[in-house]
Structure formats: C-alpha cells, structure tokens
Design an enzyme around this catalytic site. Structure first.
Site, PDB file in Angstrom:
ATOM      1  N   GLY A  41      36.687 -88.464 -23.697  1.00 43.00           N
ATOM      2  CA  GLY A  41      35.438 -88.254 -22.966  1.00 43.00           C
ATOM      3  C   GLY A  41      34.932 -86.819 -23.068  1.00 43.00           C
ATOM      4  N   ILE A  59      34.664 -84.051 -20.889  1.00 41.63           N
ATOM      5  CA  ILE A  59      35.496 -82.906 -20.511  1.00 41.63           C
ATOM      6  C   ILE A  59      36.870 -83.014 -21.175  1.00 41.63           C
ATOM      7  CG2 ILE A  59      36.422 -81.577 -18.568  1.00 41.63           C
ATOM      8  CD1 ILE A  59      34.227 -82.942 -16.808  1.00 41.63           C
ATOM      9  N   LEU A 104      38.106 -96.084 -24.253  1.00 44.97           N
ATOM     10  CA  LEU A 104      36.811 -95.906 -24.928  1.00 44.97           C
ATOM     11  C   LEU A 104      35.675 -96.629 -24.196  1.00 44.97           C
ATOM     12  CD1 LEU A 104      37.919 -96.128 -28.695  1.00 44.97           C
ATOM     13  CD2 LEU A 104      37.734 -94.098 -27.252  1.00 44.97           C
ATOM     14  N   ASP A 129      44.017 -99.074 -21.646  1.00 44.61           N
ATOM     15  CA  ASP A 129      43.548 -98.808 -20.287  1.00 44.61           C
ATOM     16  C   ASP A 129      44.678 -98.171 -19.490  1.00 44.61           C
ATOM     17  OD1 ASP A 129      42.671 -99.328 -17.490  1.00 44.61           O
ATOM     18  OD2 ASP A 129      41.055-100.370 -18.557  1.00 44.61           O
ATOM     19  N   PHE A 143      41.978 -87.348 -16.560  1.00 43.46           N
ATOM     20  CA  PHE A 143      40.512 -87.379 -16.551  1.00 43.46           C
ATOM     21  C   PHE A 143      39.971 -88.802 -16.408  1.00 43.46           C
ATOM     22  CE2 PHE A 143      41.278 -83.656 -19.369  1.00 43.46           C
ATOM     23  CZ  PHE A 143      40.480 -82.714 -18.753  1.00 43.46           C
ATOM     24  N   SER A 155      36.385 -83.328  -7.914  1.00 44.42           N
ATOM     25  CA  SER A 155      34.960 -83.014  -8.032  1.00 44.42           C
ATOM     26  C   SER A 155      34.462 -82.354  -6.761  1.00 44.42           C
ATOM     27  CB  SER A 155      34.211 -84.330  -8.249  1.00 44.42           C
ATOM     28  OG  SER A 155      32.825 -84.153  -8.076  1.00 44.42           O
ATOM     29  N   TYR A 160      31.861 -93.528  -5.687  1.00 39.24           N
ATOM     30  CA  TYR A 160      32.504 -92.651  -6.668  1.00 39.24           C
ATOM     31  C   TYR A 160      33.224 -91.507  -5.954  1.00 39.24           C
ATOM     32  CZ  TYR A 160      32.985 -88.698  -9.806  1.00 39.24           C
ATOM     33  OH  TYR A 160      33.488 -87.605 -10.469  1.00 39.24           O
ATOM     34  N   LYS A 208      37.425 -90.264  -5.496  1.00 40.60           N
ATOM     35  CA  LYS A 208      38.014 -88.919  -5.732  1.00 40.60           C
ATOM     36  C   LYS A 208      38.750 -88.458  -4.482  1.00 40.60           C
ATOM     37  CE  LYS A 208      36.756 -88.206  -9.954  1.00 40.60           C
ATOM     38  NZ  LYS A 208      37.768 -88.310 -10.995  1.00 40.60           N
ATOM     39  N   ASN A 230      21.995 -86.990 -15.332  1.00 40.69           N
ATOM     40  CA  ASN A 230      22.237 -85.573 -15.024  1.00 40.69           C
ATOM     41  C   ASN A 230      21.197 -84.693 -15.698  1.00 40.69           C
ATOM     42  OD1 ASN A 230      25.424 -86.741 -15.244  1.00 40.69           O
ATOM     43  ND2 ASN A 230      24.764 -85.718 -13.387  1.00 40.69           N
TER      44      ASN A 230
HETATM   45  P1  NAD Z   1      33.650 -89.250 -19.412  1.00 39.10           P
HETATM   46  O1  NAD Z   1      33.149 -90.577 -18.985  1.00 39.10           O
HETATM   47  O2  NAD Z   1      33.011 -88.603 -20.578  1.00 39.10           O
HETATM   48  O3  NAD Z   1      35.223 -89.320 -19.669  1.00 39.10           O
HETATM   49  C1  NAD Z   1      36.064 -90.199 -18.986  1.00 39.10           C
HETATM   50  C2  NAD Z   1      36.905 -90.910 -20.028  1.00 39.10           C
HETATM   51  O4  NAD Z   1      37.808 -91.813 -19.378  1.00 39.10           O
HETATM   52  C3  NAD Z   1      36.071 -91.751 -20.996  1.00 39.10           C
HETATM   53  O5  NAD Z   1      36.475 -91.425 -22.319  1.00 39.10           O
HETATM   54  C4  NAD Z   1      36.420 -93.200 -20.658  1.00 39.10           C
HETATM   55  O6  NAD Z   1      36.384 -94.021 -21.785  1.00 39.10           O
HETATM   56  C5  NAD Z   1      37.805 -93.048 -20.088  1.00 39.10           C
HETATM   57  N1  NAD Z   1      38.213 -94.068 -19.107  1.00 39.10           N
HETATM   58  C6  NAD Z   1      37.575 -94.462 -17.981  1.00 39.10           C
HETATM   59  N2  NAD Z   1      38.314 -95.370 -17.327  1.00 39.10           N
HETATM   60  C7  NAD Z   1      39.462 -95.551 -18.045  1.00 39.10           C
HETATM   61  C8  NAD Z   1      40.602 -96.366 -17.878  1.00 39.10           C
HETATM   62  N3  NAD Z   1      40.739 -97.189 -16.835  1.00 39.10           N
HETATM   63  N4  NAD Z   1      41.576 -96.291 -18.822  1.00 39.10           N
HETATM   64  C9  NAD Z   1      41.444 -95.475 -19.895  1.00 39.10           C
HETATM   65  N5  NAD Z   1      40.385 -94.684 -20.105  1.00 39.10           N
HETATM   66  C10 NAD Z   1      39.390 -94.724 -19.186  1.00 39.10           C
HETATM   67  O7  NAD Z   1      33.581 -88.293 -18.129  1.00 39.10           O
HETATM   68  P2  NAD Z   1      33.780 -86.722 -18.015  1.00 39.10           P
HETATM   69  O8  NAD Z   1      32.469 -86.139 -17.678  1.00 39.10           O
HETATM   70  O9  NAD Z   1      34.534 -86.220 -19.176  1.00 39.10           O
HETATM   71  O10 NAD Z   1      34.674 -86.664 -16.702  1.00 39.10           O
HETATM   72  C11 NAD Z   1      36.071 -86.624 -16.766  1.00 39.10           C
HETATM   73  C12 NAD Z   1      36.621 -86.648 -15.350  1.00 39.10           C
HETATM   74  O11 NAD Z   1      36.070 -85.561 -14.615  1.00 39.10           O
HETATM   75  C13 NAD Z   1      36.267 -87.902 -14.568  1.00 39.10           C
HETATM   76  O12 NAD Z   1      37.367 -88.266 -13.767  1.00 39.10           O
HETATM   77  C14 NAD Z   1      35.101 -87.467 -13.708  1.00 39.10           C
HETATM   78  O13 NAD Z   1      35.026 -88.213 -12.515  1.00 39.10           O
HETATM   79  C15 NAD Z   1      35.469 -86.028 -13.422  1.00 39.10           C
HETATM   80  N6  NAD Z   1      34.321 -85.180 -13.103  1.00 39.10           N
HETATM   81  C16 NAD Z   1      33.253 -85.139 -13.963  1.00 39.10           C
HETATM   82  C17 NAD Z   1      32.154 -84.339 -13.659  1.00 39.10           C
HETATM   83  C18 NAD Z   1      30.941 -84.293 -14.550  1.00 39.10           C
HETATM   84  O14 NAD Z   1      29.874 -83.881 -14.102  1.00 39.10           O
HETATM   85  N7  NAD Z   1      31.044 -84.662 -15.833  1.00 39.10           N
HETATM   86  C19 NAD Z   1      32.150 -83.596 -12.473  1.00 39.10           C
HETATM   87  C20 NAD Z   1      33.249 -83.671 -11.633  1.00 39.10           C
HETATM   88  C21 NAD Z   1      34.335 -84.464 -11.964  1.00 39.10           C
HETATM   89  C1  WQD Z   2      21.461 -81.369 -10.803  1.00 40.37           C
HETATM   90  C2  WQD Z   2      20.142 -80.932 -10.201  1.00 40.37           C
HETATM   91  C3  WQD Z   2      18.886 -82.737  -9.246  1.00 40.37           C
HETATM   92  C4  WQD Z   2      18.145 -84.840 -13.011  1.00 40.37           C
HETATM   93  C5  WQD Z   2      26.232 -85.071 -10.142  1.00 40.37           C
HETATM   94  C6  WQD Z   2      27.169 -85.876  -9.283  1.00 40.37           C
HETATM   95  C7  WQD Z   2      28.413 -85.090  -8.961  1.00 40.37           C
HETATM   96  C8  WQD Z   2      29.068 -84.510 -10.222  1.00 40.37           C
HETATM   97  C9  WQD Z   2      28.083 -83.892 -11.163  1.00 40.37           C
HETATM   98  C10 WQD Z   2      30.997 -85.836 -10.798  1.00 40.37           C
HETATM   99  C11 WQD Z   2      19.835 -81.592  -8.869  1.00 40.37           C
HETATM  100  C12 WQD Z   2      18.152 -82.147 -10.427  1.00 40.37           C
HETATM  101  C13 WQD Z   2      18.562 -83.934 -12.052  1.00 40.37           C
HETATM  102  C14 WQD Z   2      16.751 -84.931 -13.311  1.00 40.37           C
HETATM  103  C15 WQD Z   2      16.322 -83.206 -11.706  1.00 40.37           C
HETATM  104  N1  WQD Z   2      29.775 -85.487 -10.969  1.00 40.37           N
HETATM  105  N2  WQD Z   2      17.660 -83.133 -11.406  1.00 40.37           N
HETATM  106  N3  WQD Z   2      15.907 -84.101 -12.635  1.00 40.37           N
HETATM  107  O1  WQD Z   2      23.544 -84.387  -8.664  1.00 40.37           O
HETATM  108  O2  WQD Z   2      24.469 -82.019  -8.697  1.00 40.37           O
HETATM  109  O3  WQD Z   2      25.881 -83.872  -9.447  1.00 40.37           O
HETATM  110  O4  WQD Z   2      26.922 -84.717 -11.348  1.00 40.37           O
HETATM  111  O5  WQD Z   2      31.798 -85.615  -9.982  1.00 40.37           O
HETATM  112  O6  WQD Z   2      29.254 -85.930  -8.254  1.00 40.37           O
HETATM  113  O7  WQD Z   2      26.497 -86.217  -8.086  1.00 40.37           O
HETATM  114  O8  WQD Z   2      24.007 -83.196 -10.871  1.00 40.37           O
HETATM  115  O9  WQD Z   2      22.831 -83.007 -13.017  1.00 40.37           O
HETATM  116  O10 WQD Z   2      22.383 -85.026 -11.565  1.00 40.37           O
HETATM  117  O11 WQD Z   2      21.526 -82.791 -10.839  1.00 40.37           O
HETATM  118  O12 WQD Z   2      15.497 -82.474 -11.109  1.00 40.37           O
HETATM  119  O13 WQD Z   2      16.323 -85.737 -14.126  1.00 40.37           O
HETATM  120  O14 WQD Z   2      19.090 -81.348 -11.086  1.00 40.37           O
HETATM  121  O15 WQD Z   2      17.992 -83.094  -8.212  1.00 40.37           O
HETATM  122  O16 WQD Z   2      19.158 -80.644  -8.078  1.00 40.37           O
HETATM  123  P1  WQD Z   2      24.395 -83.385  -9.308  1.00 40.37           P
HETATM  124  P2  WQD Z   2      22.696 -83.578 -11.663  1.00 40.37           P
END
Ligand code: NAD
Ligand code: WQD
Length: 340
Positions: free
Chosen positions: A10, A12, A33, A58, A80, A124, A148, A152, A198
């Site tokens: 994924g 991150i 995937l 999985d 992750f 998160s 969601y 967490k 996002n």
């Molecule tokens: P992502 O969806 O790109 O990566 C997650 C990966 O996990 C994917 O490759 C997916 O295929 C895999 N996956 C999901 N469920 C699975 C399962 N049951 N078994 C095996 N593989 C599985 O997401 P990301 O943005 O890389 O996020 C990674 C982690 O960080 C997640 O736990 C997410 O909640 C957390 N996180 C993400 C953000 C963000 O904004 N991207 C913010 C805070 C926390």
């Molecule tokens: C950022 C800013 C929107 C889209 C989310 C999840 C959070 C975390 C990260 C996992 C905000 C504004 C957005 C658009 C906009 N994920 N915006 N137009 O909401 O801070 O966080 O992703 O844990 O749990 O809630 O991120 O990128 O969606 O928004 O104006 O089309 O951009 O209002 O101020 P958010 P985001």
C-alpha cells in the site's frame, strides 16, 4: 534482520518497505492487494536493488501467517494492513470492523505464539476525534466519530491490554496525521481507487486534467483564511519514523504522534502546489464537509524526544513529489500487471 510488513504494497507500506531495504533490513510482505498493486513491490525492488519476499494473503488467514512465521525468522512486525476510507466505513461498518479487527487479532495471536513481541502499529490522528485543543499531544482524550476511527481506537485498546498482560511486548502506536507526497523517484506513490476523498490526490488529479476542479470544503472556519487546517507530513518522513520506532527499545506500549507540528490550510496547500509545479489548480468554494474539524495538527515533540525523529521535508517538497508521481503515472499503477 527480517521484518514482517502487513499491507506493505500500500501507500505508506511501500514507502516504508523501501526505507527498510535501503537500511539493510530483510523484508517480508503480506498483502491481499485489496487496495494496492503488486507492481508497487516490483518498483521498490528496482529502487533498492534488493528483493522483497511477498505473500499474497489476507492477514485474517491464520494458516498463511503461521507459514510465514515458520518459514522466516521474523524479529518485528509493522502492521499497516487495514481498510482506511472514513466515508466507506460509515456505509460498510461490518466490513471495517471485520477486516481491521479480525486481522489484528489473528496477527497478534500468531506473533505471541511465535514469541515475536515487537510491533509497530499504524494508528491515526483520527483517535483524537474532535480535538479540544491544538497542537494535540499523545495524552489528549481519545474518541471516534466513525467506524474506521473506532477500529483504530479498539486496536490501540487491545494492544494496551496485551502489553499490560505480558511485559515482553514492545509496542509503538504511531498516530499519523495527514501523509502526502511520494518517493522522490516518482516510481511509487498514492494510487486511490476511483475519485479521491483526500485533498492532495484530488489536487494532483485536477492538475493532471483528470478531474475538473477542486471543491474547497468550507471557507468560514475560524482559521486565518477560513479553510481547514491540517498537519501534512511527507510519506518518506513518515516511513523513516517507522524505522526509528523499530530501533527504539522499550518494554510496554508507547504512542507517538507522527506529524510536522505545523498546520497548513487548504489554500496554503493549493497555492504551494501551484508555485511548486507552475500549474494552476481550478477550485471553487463549497459547503463544509460533514464531520470535518477546523484544525488538527500535532505536537510531535514526544517522537523527537524518545525516537530522535522529526519530519524534515517541507510542504513544497510534498507538493513537488506528489506531482512527480502523478505526472509520471497519470493513471496510477498499471492495473493489468497486478498479479504475478
Ligand atoms: P493503503 O490502503 O494504501 O494500504 C493498506 C494495505 O493493506 C493495502 O495494500 C491493502 O491491500 C492491504 N490490506 C487491507 N486489508 C488487508 C487484509 N485483511 N489482509 C492483507 N492486506 C490487507 O493505505 P495506507 O494509506 O498505506 O495506510 C496504511 C495504514 O495506515 C492503514 O492502517 C491506515 O488506516 C493507516 N493510516 C493511513 C493514513 C492515511 O491518510 N493514508 C492516516 C492514518 C493512518
Ligand atoms: C484535508 C483537508 C478537507 C478534499 C482523512 C481522514 C483521517 C486520516 C487522513 C486515516 C480538510 C479539505 C479535502 C477535497 C477539501 N486517515 N478538502 N477538498 O479529512 O484531514 O483526514 O485522511 O487515518 O482519518 O479523516 O484529510 O485529505 O480528506 O482533508 O477542501 O476535495 O482538505 O475539508 O480540511 P482529513 P483530507
């Protein structure tokens, strides 16, 4: 040293696998995937000049995990894998609870059975719910506003109980703020399915002409320019934080904010993107998005103090690197190369 990375294909996870390989770790990935492409791992191997051992399974599959822990000398796990879309979690709560909680339960059980008790968990800033004050430090009250976020928080609580029951565990809960950007090569990056939720991927797709215009959600927040403030962090800085957490030796469980400590508004991000790329981003102001908070940014001093980690890259870097990834991969990763 072999590190198991769940969800390593994924967004991150792939950046973290690259940092791990470059730092000399051996990396084993399990990913089903469901939200990623196998080619991300091929590109990491190309960049690092080193291979990753990949299991397309999985994490809920206990037999697959048993096989991995039997075949490899795993020293630590970075977890992750999980579903992460807030809106989807409201529509499909049971899928989110099942996927995120069952996979975590099965993983922690198998780890305990194999006496692997070092864990870095992707939490998160969502666990802070609607923050009462900013910047937010790790002692702020936790609450959630969607399924969601609830997963967490529940996993954090599960791990607190695990750590309390057995002093051999070393658990780091990494609370990410808003990860954006991409590796400087432009070969790996964020590849959302469908229309992005996002901000940054929406901006890059408008800049690329895939989407018409950005809707800026809300112009009437109590912030200097009226738009929402977030703590955007470069994904490579975030990835490096995981290596610091792996190196940190501590009995028990510790939570760390991974953010820059600086808040940027939606307009800050859009104008920085425009100056970093020379491309105008067409936008319009619309109503606030339900559930959004005015401002959310980290006090990241604990990670600096205990892990020796701080974010180094600027918002400008994040915009340049996000655009490099988008412009080199206009449609994201090629879908047809998903399977081996
Ligand atoms: P992502 O969806 O790109 O990566 C997650 C990966 O996990 C994917 O490759 C997916 O295929 C895999 N996956 C999901 N469920 C699975 C399962 N049951 N078994 C095996 N593989 C599985 O997401 P990301 O943005 O890389 O996020 C990674 C982690 O960080 C997640 O736990 C997410 O909640 C957390 N996180 C993400 C953000 C963000 O904004 N991207 C913010 C805070 C926390
Ligand atoms: C950022 C800013 C929107 C889209 C989310 C999840 C959070 C975390 C990260 C996992 C905000 C504004 C957005 C658009 C906009 N994920 N915006 N137009 O909401 O801070 O966080 O992703 O844990 O749990 O809630 O991120 O990128 O969606 O928004 O104006 O089309 O951009 O209002 O101020 P958010 P985001």
């Amino acid at each position: 040293m072999e590190i198991l990375v769940t969800g390593g294909a994924g967004y991150i996870g792939s950046h973290t696998c690259l940092e791990l390989l470059q730092a000399g770790y051996d990396v084993v990935v399990i990913d089903n995937l469901s939200n990623s492409q196998k080619i991300a791992l091929d590109r990491i191997e190309q960049l690092a000049g080193k291979s990753v051992t990949f299991y397309e399974n999985d994490v809920m599959d206990m037999n697959a995990l048993e096989q991995i822990f039997t075949e490899h000398d795993i020293e630590a796990v970075i977890h992750f894998a999980g579903l992460k879309a807030v809106g989807e979690s409201v529509a499909l709560p049971l899928s989110y609870y099942k996927n995120n909680l069952v996979s975590s339960l099965v993983l922690f059980e198998v780890m305990a059975r194999h006496n692997v008790k070092k864990l870095v968990f992707s939490s998160s800033a969502t666990v802070y719910g609607v923050p009462e004050t900013t910047p937010i430090d790790e002692s702020a009250p936790r609450s959630t506003t969607n399924p969601y976020g609830a997963t967490k928080l529940m996993i954090e609580q599960m791990l607190e109980d695990v750590a309390a029951s057995d002093a051999d565990w070393e658990i780091s809960l990494l609370r990410y703020f808003n990860p954006i950007g991409a590796d400087i090569s432009g070969l790996i990056g964020e590849d959302p399915n469908g229309i992005p939720n996002n901000l940054m991927p929406y901006v890059t797709q408008v800049a690329a002409g895939r989407l018409d215009e950005l809707s800026v959600y809300g112009q009437d927040y109590e912030t200097p320019d009226g738009t929402g403030i977030r703590d955007y962090i470069h994904v490579v800085d975030l990835a490096k934080g995981h290596l610091k957490a792996l190196e940190y030796t501590h009995p028990g469980i510790e939570a760390f904010n991974l953010g820059t400590g600086t808040g940027s508004s939606v307009l800050d991000l859009v104008t920085t993107f425009e100056s970093a790329t020379g491309i105008d981003v067409k936008r319009k102001f619309v109503d606030r998005r339900p559930g959004d908070v005015a401002a959310c940014y980290a006090d990241a001093s604990k990670a600096e103090r205990l892990l020796g980690w701080t974010a180094e890259k600027t918002l400008y870097d994040m915009c340049q690197d996000a655009w490099r990834w988008q412009s080199q991969n206009p449609e994201g990763y090629p879908r047809e190369m998903n399977r081996r």
